[in-house]
Design a protein around this motif. Structure first.
Motif, mmCIF file in Angstrom:
data_model
loop_
_atom_site.group_PDB
_atom_site.id
_atom_site.type_symbol
_atom_site.label_atom_id
_atom_site.label_comp_id
_atom_site.label_asym_id
_atom_site.label_seq_id
_atom_site.Cartn_x
_atom_site.Cartn_y
_atom_site.Cartn_z
ATOM 1 N N VAL A 1 -8.924 2.919 -1.864
ATOM 2 C CA VAL A 1 -9.017 4.300 -2.336
ATOM 3 C C VAL A 1 -7.798 4.668 -3.175
ATOM 4 C CG1 VAL A 1 -9.163 6.706 -1.560
ATOM 5 C CG2 VAL A 1 -10.493 4.951 -0.409
ATOM 6 N N VAL A 2 -6.680 4.012 -2.919
ATOM 7 C CA VAL A 2 -5.449 4.325 -3.643
ATOM 8 C C VAL A 2 -5.534 3.857 -5.101
ATOM 9 C CG1 VAL A 2 -2.929 4.129 -3.536
ATOM 10 C CG2 VAL A 2 -4.270 4.029 -1.447
ATOM 11 N N VAL A 3 -6.378 2.864 -5.383
ATOM 12 C CA VAL A 3 -6.401 2.265 -6.723
ATOM 13 C C VAL A 3 -6.760 3.272 -7.816
ATOM 14 C CG1 VAL A 3 -7.498 0.488 -8.143
ATOM 15 C CG2 VAL A 3 -6.853 -0.022 -5.785
ATOM 16 N N PRO A 4 -7.823 4.092 -7.688
ATOM 17 C CA PRO A 4 -8.089 5.069 -8.759
ATOM 18 C C PRO A 4 -6.944 6.051 -8.973
ATOM 19 C CG PRO A 4 -10.002 4.830 -7.335
ATOM 20 C CD PRO A 4 -8.879 4.113 -6.670
ATOM 21 N N TYR A 5 -6.283 6.469 -7.900
ATOM 22 C CA TYR A 5 -5.135 7.362 -8.053
ATOM 23 C C TYR A 5 -4.022 6.682 -8.840
ATOM 24 C CZ TYR A 5 -7.294 10.362 -4.513
ATOM 25 O OH TYR A 5 -8.152 11.188 -3.824
ATOM 26 N N ALA A 6 -3.753 5.392 -8.515
ATOM 27 C CA ALA A 6 -2.685 4.672 -9.209
ATOM 28 C C ALA A 6 -3.019 4.451 -10.678
ATOM 29 C CB ALA A 6 -2.430 3.332 -8.513
ATOM 30 N N VAL A 7 -4.267 4.080 -10.966
ATOM 31 C CA VAL A 7 -4.664 3.864 -12.362
ATOM 32 C C VAL A 7 -4.588 5.172 -13.150
ATOM 33 C CG1 VAL A 7 -6.557 3.135 -13.846
ATOM 34 C CG2 VAL A 7 -6.106 1.892 -11.740
ATOM 35 N N GLN A 8 -5.004 6.271 -12.520
ATOM 36 C CA GLN A 8 -4.931 7.566 -13.185
ATOM 37 C C GLN A 8 -3.474 7.985 -13.414
ATOM 38 O OE1 GLN A 8 -7.875 8.909 -13.877
ATOM 39 N NE2 GLN A 8 -7.340 10.914 -14.728
ATOM 40 N N ALA A 9 -2.615 7.665 -12.450
ATOM 41 C CA ALA A 9 -1.202 8.026 -12.590
ATOM 42 C C ALA A 9 -0.518 7.237 -13.692
ATOM 43 C CB ALA A 9 -0.479 7.814 -11.261
ATOM 44 N N LEU A 10 -1.002 6.033 -13.968
ATOM 45 C CA LEU A 10 -0.412 5.210 -15.026
ATOM 46 C C LEU A 10 -0.872 5.609 -16.424
ATOM 47 C CD1 LEU A 10 -0.646 1.707 -13.337
ATOM 48 C CD2 LEU A 10 1.417 3.041 -13.739
ATOM 49 N N GLY A 11 -1.723 6.600 -16.528
ATOM 50 C CA GLY A 11 -2.189 7.039 -17.831
ATOM 51 C C GLY A 11 -3.357 6.241 -18.367
ATOM 52 N N ALA B 1 -8.901 11.858 -7.535
ATOM 53 C CA ALA B 1 -8.236 10.979 -8.499
ATOM 54 C C ALA B 1 -8.845 11.143 -9.883
ATOM 55 C CB ALA B 1 -8.342 9.526 -8.047
ATOM 56 N N PHE B 2 -10.181 11.194 -9.964
ATOM 57 C CA PHE B 2 -10.834 11.354 -11.263
ATOM 58 C C PHE B 2 -10.654 12.768 -11.817
ATOM 59 C CE2 PHE B 2 -13.018 7.727 -9.401
ATOM 60 C CZ PHE B 2 -13.084 6.854 -10.474
ATOM 61 N N MET B 3 -10.347 13.730 -10.946
ATOM 62 C CA MET B 3 -10.059 15.077 -11.414
ATOM 63 C C MET B 3 -8.653 15.209 -11.978
ATOM 64 S SD MET B 3 -11.849 17.355 -8.397
ATOM 65 C CE MET B 3 -11.181 18.855 -9.095
ATOM 66 N N GLY B 4 -7.790 14.211 -11.708
ATOM 67 C CA GLY B 4 -6.422 14.273 -12.199
ATOM 68 C C GLY B 4 -5.469 14.943 -11.255
ATOM 69 N N ILE C 1 0.837 -1.207 0.000
ATOM 70 C CA ILE C 1 0.000 0.000 0.000
ATOM 71 C C ILE C 1 0.870 1.254 0.000
ATOM 72 C CG2 ILE C 1 -1.738 1.273 1.300
ATOM 73 C CD1 ILE C 1 -2.813 -1.365 2.321
ATOM 74 N N GLY C 2 1.965 1.233 0.776
ATOM 75 C CA GLY C 2 2.861 2.380 0.783
ATOM 76 C C GLY C 2 3.500 2.628 -0.574
ATOM 77 N N THR C 3 3.781 1.553 -1.304
ATOM 78 C CA THR C 3 4.343 1.718 -2.644
ATOM 79 C C THR C 3 3.337 2.362 -3.585
ATOM 80 O OG1 THR C 3 5.686 -0.255 -2.271
ATOM 81 C CG2 THR C 3 5.475 0.507 -4.530
ATOM 82 N N LEU C 4 2.055 1.986 -3.468
ATOM 83 C CA LEU C 4 1.032 2.628 -4.299
ATOM 84 C C LEU C 4 0.884 4.108 -3.961
ATOM 85 C CD1 LEU C 4 -1.789 -0.092 -4.394
ATOM 86 C CD2 LEU C 4 -0.239 0.558 -6.225
ATOM 87 N N VAL C 5 0.955 4.442 -2.669
ATOM 88 C CA VAL C 5 0.879 5.851 -2.276
ATOM 89 C C VAL C 5 2.078 6.622 -2.830
ATOM 90 C CG1 VAL C 5 0.887 7.421 -0.308
ATOM 91 C CG2 VAL C 5 -0.471 5.329 -0.218
ATOM 92 N N LEU C 6 3.259 6.016 -2.755
ATOM 93 C CA LEU C 6 4.450 6.657 -3.314
ATOM 94 C C LEU C 6 4.332 6.814 -4.825
ATOM 95 C CD1 LEU C 6 7.292 7.709 -2.579
ATOM 96 C CD2 LEU C 6 8.153 5.397 -3.013
ATOM 97 N N LEU C 7 3.702 5.845 -5.464
ATOM 98 C CA LEU C 7 3.490 5.918 -6.915
ATOM 99 C C LEU C 7 2.627 7.123 -7.276
ATOM 100 C CD1 LEU C 7 2.638 2.897 -9.157
ATOM 101 C CD2 LEU C 7 1.188 4.891 -9.262
ATOM 102 N N VAL C 8 1.532 7.312 -6.514
ATOM 103 C CA VAL C 8 0.645 8.441 -6.783
ATOM 104 C C VAL C 8 1.359 9.754 -6.505
ATOM 105 C CG1 VAL C 8 -1.515 9.541 -6.091
ATOM 106 C CG2 VAL C 8 -1.406 7.060 -6.316
#
Length: 545
Positions: free
Chosen positions: A331-341, A407-410, A202-209
């Motif tokens: 909750v981190v998942v939409p942020y991560a998916v958005q960050a991946l383009g 997350a959906f706002m970008g 989970i911390g890695t996903l937060v760092l990714l975002v």
């Protein structure tokens, strides 16, 4: 086989030859096989066809993912792609520990525990093969999953190979470690390691975002990806040797109840998986977890009417807070998916994750839909009772939509979207996840008493073929318009219609049952009037004067 020897003090003593016992078991099983080798080979085309079909789907998905991530050329997006295999491998390792703690990892059937484990046998010679097989299976599955996720993120071939080694050797090493702890009948160490690895994912996903949003510089972290993969692979290989040796040594003292408990759970899950009844699999796991816990302190309910059912679900949140932590982690998942383009695919991906997160909050709905007698005990309409059981999951889905709005706002990276469009996408995603969870929990099991359809996989009831699509169909139906660019009100209307369909569909099944019962009673009355059945005996009550 038992070889007889003689002792001068005690007379004949049995000496067990474990190798002969295993050969005897093998002969016994082969002698009672109901299919020949040629029959098994003649049906091998089904397996070959399935492997080819699944491989083609995986390869097509990898090629499509490579084309999609080729658009991701910014520094934040590239850094996010480099961090995603970290989180995926950590999730694979945590899942390995969860399965190991749940089943054993070394298991034995109830029959083997009854007539083998209670005898004067050396359990190391009986269970060593199963330990090696479990380690090899974890190695292969972990390597395949690590390579697949790395390939889907657009990593080059060298990085795919490194993450495959990390996933394979890491999973096998942790399984050997769990087997060593099983010999000591100690679980808290495995639980602590599991939580540490899960929090690292989970911390890695937060760092990714954070890196995709530009809050943190991930240039150095991206360069450490190969080093981390090699470190995980090396540590896993070392654990396989060291922990595997201790696990083999401790097999002699492993408890029989621990072996047979995992075997019984595994056999029950196999039966439910054969019927593709995944909700039943979850019920079996919950029962095993409750049996392991032993007892709990009962809590008195509050409120009256429909509020009593709602407050019972609220009390269950405090009694079992772990699903809340899981929901917060998603909750981190939409942020991560958005960050991946992958902004266009964010609603269906996040909706499927939300389905898995909301299912644990629908235990009341599960009980009410499976035990119709309990549902009839309530002096209310069945639709109102089910709606009351959906209130708490619906509120949690709304809170999830509010938390994922940025997350959906970008805000966390990716394409910037207007606030109204982002809010619409968040609400549609939450609605899709909520309806998918309701569909998954309340779906009826396959009806084996009806007609059977002939397929390439054999004869099966029609409902069994659609068991894999439960929940997924609702997410795809609700999010499809917004994915292809249609107005958001279409998805909202489809979601409202799907909710009414689920509610009325459940009630219509009850009405059909009542209609069948009335037809049966009417048929009996006609047969009584025609003389085929004896008339009803009137109950006479003797009143005291």
């Amino acid at each position: 086989m038992i070889l007889s020897t003689t002792d001068e003090r005690f007379g004949p003593i049995g000496v067990v030859d474990e190798k002969q016992l295993k050969l005897l078991m093998k002969d016994w099983r082969r002698g009672r096989a109901d299919r020949s080798l040629w029959q098994a080979l003649s049906d091998g085309y089904v397996m070959v066809f399935s492997i080819v079909l699944i491989s083609a789907m995986v390869i097509s998905s990898i090629v499509r993912a490579q084309q999609v991530v080729a658009v991701c050329d910014t520094a934040g997006c590239l850094a996010a792609r480099g961090l995603l295999p970290w989180a995926s491998v950590a999730g694979i390792l945590a899942s390995t520990l969860v399965l190991s703690r749940m089943f054993g990892p070394v298991v034995a059937s109830a029959a083997e525990g009854f007539w083998l484990m209670d005898g004067p046998t050396d359990r190391r010679r009986l269970l060593s093969g199963r330990l090696v097989a479990a380690i090899v299976l974890a190695l292969v599955i972990g390597a395949l999953l690590g390579a697949l996720i790395a390939a889907l993120t657009g990593s080059p071939l060298a990085d795919v190979a490194m993450w495959a080694l990390a996933g394979g050797f890491g999973s096998a090493g942790l399984l050997a470690f769990a087997a060593a702890e099983q010999g000591l009948d100690r679980r808290w160490v495995v639980t602590v390691v599991q939580w540490v690895i899960g929090l690292a994912a989970i911390g890695t996903l937060v760092l990714l975002v954070a890196g995709a949003a530009g809050w943190v510089d991930l240039g150095r972290a991206q360069n450490l990806a190969a080093e981390l993969a090699l470190i995980v692979a090396g540590a896993g290989a070392l654990l396989i040797i060291v922990a595997g040796f201790f696990a083999y040594r401790r097999l002699k003292g492993v408890r029989r109840n621990r072996l047979t408990a995992g075997g019984s759970l595994l056999s029950g899950l196999q039966g439910a998986a054969f019927a593709l009844e995944f909700a039943l699999i979850r019920d079996i796991l919950i029962e095993a977890k409750s049996r392991e816990r032993g007892h709990v302190k009962p809590t008195r309910g509050t409120g009256s009417g429909m509020n009593a059912l709602i407050m019972r679900d609220v009390q269950r949140l405090w009694r079992q807070p772990l699903p809340l932590l899981t929901l917060a982690g998603t909750v981190v998942v939409p942020y991560a998916v958005q960050a991946l383009g992958l902004a266009q695919l964010n609603p269906p991906i996040s909706g499927l994750v939300l389905v898995a997160a909301l299912v644990p909050f629908m235990n009341s709905l599960r009980v009410l839909t499976r035990t119709r007698g309990l549902q009839r005990c309530f002096p209310y309409d069945p639709g109102r009772v089910k709606q009351a059981a959906m209130v708490v999951p619906g509120v949690l889905a709304l809170l999830w939509a509010i938390a994922t709005l940025p997350a959906f706002m970008g805000v966390g990276g990716g394409v910037t979207v207007a606030p109204f469009d982002a809010a619409s996408a968040a609400v549609v995603t939450a609605l899709a996840g909520f309806l998918g969870a309701v569909r998954w929990v309340s779906a009826r099991p396959p009806d084996y008493s009806g007609p059977i359809v002939a397929t390439g996989l054999g004869a099966m009831p029609p409902g069994l073929m659609f068991s894999l699509l439960r929940g997924i169909d609702m997410v795809a139906l609700v999010t499809f318009p917004i994915v292809i660019g249609w107005p958001v009100w279409i998805s909202l209307v489809i979601g409202l219609m799907a909710f009414m369909f689920l509610r009325s569909g459940l009630d219509r099944e009850q009405l059909m049952e009542q209609q069948e019962e009335q037809k049966r009673m009417l048929e009996e009355e006609k047969r009584r009037r025609s003389g085929e059945l004896p008339p009803k005996q009137k109950i006479k009550v003797q009143r005291n004067r």
